[in-house]
Design a protein around this motif. Structure first.
Motif, short mmCIF file in Angstrom:
data_model
loop_
_atom_site.label_atom_id
_atom_site.label_comp_id
_atom_site.label_asym_id
_atom_site.label_seq_id
_atom_site.Cartn_x
_atom_site.Cartn_y
_atom_site.Cartn_z
N SER A 244 3.70 0.42 -10.09
CA SER A 244 2.59 -0.53 -10.05
C SER A 244 2.95 -1.90 -10.61
O SER A 244 2.37 -2.90 -10.19
N PHE A 245 3.93 -1.99 -11.51
CA PHE A 245 4.29 -3.34 -11.99
C PHE A 245 4.96 -4.14 -10.87
O PHE A 245 4.90 -5.36 -10.85
N ILE A 246 5.54 -3.44 -9.93
CA ILE A 246 6.15 -4.12 -8.78
C ILE A 246 5.06 -4.50 -7.77
O ILE A 246 4.99 -5.65 -7.32
N ARG B 17 12.95 -13.28 -0.47
CA ARG B 17 14.07 -12.62 -1.15
C ARG B 17 13.88 -11.11 -1.18
O ARG B 17 14.84 -10.35 -1.06
N ALA B 18 12.63 -10.68 -1.35
CA ALA B 18 12.35 -9.24 -1.36
C ALA B 18 12.56 -8.65 0.03
O ALA B 18 12.93 -7.48 0.17
N LEU B 19 12.36 -9.47 1.06
CA LEU B 19 12.59 -9.00 2.43
C LEU B 19 14.08 -8.70 2.65
O LEU B 19 14.43 -7.81 3.43
N CYS B 20 14.92 -9.42 1.95
CA CYS B 20 16.36 -9.15 2.02
C CYS B 20 16.64 -7.76 1.45
O CYS B 20 17.37 -6.96 2.03
N TRP B 21 16.03 -7.47 0.30
CA TRP B 21 16.15 -6.12 -0.26
C TRP B 21 15.65 -5.08 0.74
O TRP B 21 16.32 -4.06 0.97
N LEU B 22 14.49 -5.34 1.35
CA LEU B 22 13.89 -4.37 2.27
C LEU B 22 14.83 -4.05 3.43
O LEU B 22 15.02 -2.90 3.81
N GLN B 23 15.43 -5.12 3.98
CA GLN B 23 16.37 -4.94 5.08
C GLN B 23 17.50 -4.00 4.70
O GLN B 23 17.85 -3.08 5.43
N LEU B 24 18.09 -4.27 3.55
CA LEU B 24 19.23 -3.46 3.10
C LEU B 24 18.79 -2.02 2.84
O LEU B 24 19.48 -1.07 3.20
N PHE B 25 17.62 -1.89 2.24
CA PHE B 25 17.11 -0.56 1.90
C PHE B 25 16.82 0.26 3.15
O PHE B 25 17.25 1.42 3.27
N LEU B 26 16.12 -0.34 4.10
CA LEU B 26 15.77 0.39 5.33
C LEU B 26 17.02 0.74 6.13
O LEU B 26 17.15 1.83 6.68
N ALA C 281 11.45 13.99 1.61
CA ALA C 281 10.08 13.70 1.17
C ALA C 281 9.73 12.24 1.40
O ALA C 281 8.60 11.90 1.75
N PHE C 282 10.72 11.36 1.21
CA PHE C 282 10.48 9.93 1.39
C PHE C 282 10.15 9.64 2.86
O PHE C 282 9.16 8.98 3.17
N LEU C 283 10.96 10.18 3.75
CA LEU C 283 10.73 9.94 5.18
C LEU C 283 9.41 10.56 5.62
O LEU C 283 8.70 10.02 6.46
N ARG D 246 0.83 -1.20 0.00
CA ARG D 246 0.00 0.00 0.00
C ARG D 246 0.87 1.26 0.00
O ARG D 246 0.60 2.23 -0.68
N PHE D 247 1.94 1.20 0.79
CA PHE D 247 2.86 2.33 0.83
C PHE D 247 3.50 2.55 -0.54
O PHE D 247 3.58 3.67 -1.05
N LEU D 248 3.93 1.46 -1.14
CA LEU D 248 4.55 1.55 -2.46
C LEU D 248 3.58 2.17 -3.46
O LEU D 248 3.96 3.01 -4.28
N HIS D 249 2.34 1.74 -3.36
CA HIS D 249 1.29 2.27 -4.21
C HIS D 249 1.18 3.78 -4.08
O HIS D 249 1.02 4.50 -5.07
C1 1PX Z 1 9.82 2.48 4.53
C2 1PX Z 1 10.00 2.01 3.16
C3 1PX Z 1 9.12 0.91 2.76
C4 1PX Z 1 9.26 0.55 1.32
C5 1PX Z 1 8.24 -0.45 0.95
C6 1PX Z 1 8.36 -0.98 -0.39
C7 1PX Z 1 7.69 -2.29 -0.55
C8 1PX Z 1 8.12 -2.94 -1.79
C9 1PX Z 1 7.56 -4.28 -2.02
C10 1PX Z 1 8.26 -4.93 -3.16
C11 1PX Z 1 7.96 -6.37 -3.28
C12 1PX Z 1 8.58 -6.96 -4.48
C13 1PX Z 1 8.28 -8.41 -4.60
C14 1PX Z 1 8.98 -9.00 -5.78
C15 1PX Z 1 8.83 -10.47 -5.86
C16 1PX Z 1 9.61 -10.98 -7.07
O1 1PX Z 1 10.83 -11.02 -7.00
N1 1PX Z 1 8.92 -11.34 -8.18
C17 1PX Z 1 9.56 -11.74 -9.40
C18 1PX Z 1 9.65 -13.23 -9.54
O2 1PX Z 1 8.39 -13.79 -9.42
P1 1PX Z 1 8.04 -15.14 -10.21
O3 1PX Z 1 6.69 -15.52 -9.72
O4 1PX Z 1 8.04 -14.81 -11.67
O5 1PX Z 1 9.10 -16.15 -9.86
C19 1PX Z 1 8.81 -11.10 -10.54
O6 1PX Z 1 9.39 -11.44 -11.77
C20 1PX Z 1 8.82 -9.63 -10.27
C21 1PX Z 1 8.33 -8.70 -11.03
C22 1PX Z 1 8.23 -7.28 -10.59
C23 1PX Z 1 9.50 -6.52 -10.38
C24 1PX Z 1 10.11 -6.68 -9.02
C25 1PX Z 1 11.14 -5.64 -8.71
C26 1PX Z 1 11.37 -5.62 -7.24
C27 1PX Z 1 12.01 -4.39 -6.74
C28 1PX Z 1 11.87 -4.28 -5.25
C29 1PX Z 1 12.06 -2.91 -4.78
C30 1PX Z 1 10.80 -2.10 -4.69
C31 1PX Z 1 11.13 -0.63 -4.72
C32 1PX Z 1 10.35 0.15 -3.74
C33 1PX Z 1 10.92 1.46 -3.45
C34 1PX Z 1 10.47 2.04 -2.17
#
Ligand code: 1PX
Length: 215
Positions: free
Chosen positions: A52-54, A114-123, A171-173, A42-45
């Motif tokens: 939105s593709f993410i 795996r995405a939680l690993c990214w989140l940890q590093l990012f935060l 702005a992000f914070l 929801r936050f990402l949204h």
């Molecule tokens: C206080 C800050 C909070 C920030 C919250 C942001 C939440 C982000 C949630 C991201 C969750 C991403 C899940 C990705 C899962 C994935 O790896 N899917 C791929 C593999 O799935 P499959 O079923 O095909 O094996 C799929 O191909 C993914 C497609 C979409 C692109 C994923 C890019 C992930 C980038 C994560 C960073 C999000 C950037 C947010 C910036 C704040």
């Protein structure tokens, strides 16, 4: 109030959901885990349509898991430990096979894990980097050090382009809506140990059962 402010208002609770995941017996409860993810999505949204593709992919995975948690075998999906045990025993997943069911709980949670690993590093990066650091750069570095290894080129490219749209640090914070920048940094510091704990337990569980490479 609009749904956007409602989403933003809750980031403290969102991150807090991960605290409620780990039981005394070191089990990871799926319900608060998914609640945490829902809030993050929801936050990402709220950060804009470029993401939105993410969020759509994450949302689909969370929804699939919520279905299991409410379904006929819901007692098998109370915790990650119960899920792993059940899906292995029933043959829903098989670590020795090169192909597998695309809708198993284990392979779906593995993607979120795996995405939680990214989140940890990012935060952690957001929390510790200086005032003039850029969230887009922190996000790119965190992504390259974690999730990117599991994504094909097109996804990596699209993700990297989207990261450029992240707002500057202040702005992000502020978008976290938990108060001043210092308050936001404090919230990150409070939440991180819990997220790390959830990540660590899950990593160990999946490694033990050879589930870290599920297709
Ligand atoms: C206080 C800050 C909070 C920030 C919250 C942001 C939440 C982000 C949630 C991201 C969750 C991403 C899940 C990705 C899962 C994935 O790896 N899917 C791929 C593999 O799935 P499959 O079923 O095909 O094996 C799929 O191909 C993914 C497609 C979409 C692109 C994923 C890019 C992930 C980038 C994560 C960073 C999000 C950037 C947010 C910036 C704040």
């Amino acid at each position: 109030i609009t749904s956007e402010t409602a989403a933003r208002r809750c980031l403290r609770e969102v991150l807090g959901a991960f605290r409620g995941c780990v039981t005394e017996r070191r089990e990871v409860l799926l319900e608060p885990y998914l609640r945490g993810w829902r809030g993050l999505i929801r936050f990402l949204h709220s950060l804009g349509a470029v993401f939105s593709f993410i969020s759509r992919d994450a949302e689909a995975k969370v929804q699939l898991m919520e279905g299991y948690c409410r379904g006929e075998r819901r007692e098998r999906y109370v915790s990650l430990q119960a899920m792993v045990q059940y899906e292995l025993a029933s043959g829903v997943v098989d670590p020795h096979k090169r192909s597998g069911r695309a809708d198993s709980g284990c392979r779906t949670v593995l993607r979120l894990h795996r995405a939680l690993c990214w989140l940890q590093l990012f935060l952690e990066g957001l929390r510790t980097a200086g005032e003039d650091s850029r969230p887009s750069a922190i996000c790119t570095d965190s992504y390259n050090a974690s999730l990117a290894a599991f994504h094909p080129w097109v996804i990596r490219k699209a993700a990297t382009v989207a990261f450029c749209a992240l707002p500057p640090r202040g702005a992000f914070l502020e978008a976290m809506n938990v108060g001043s920048a210092e308050d936001a940094v404090a919230v990150l510091g409070e939440a991180l140990p819990y997220i790390r704990d959830v990540y660590g337990i899950t990593q160990e569980l999946f490694a033990e059962h050879r589930l870290l490479d599920l297709p």
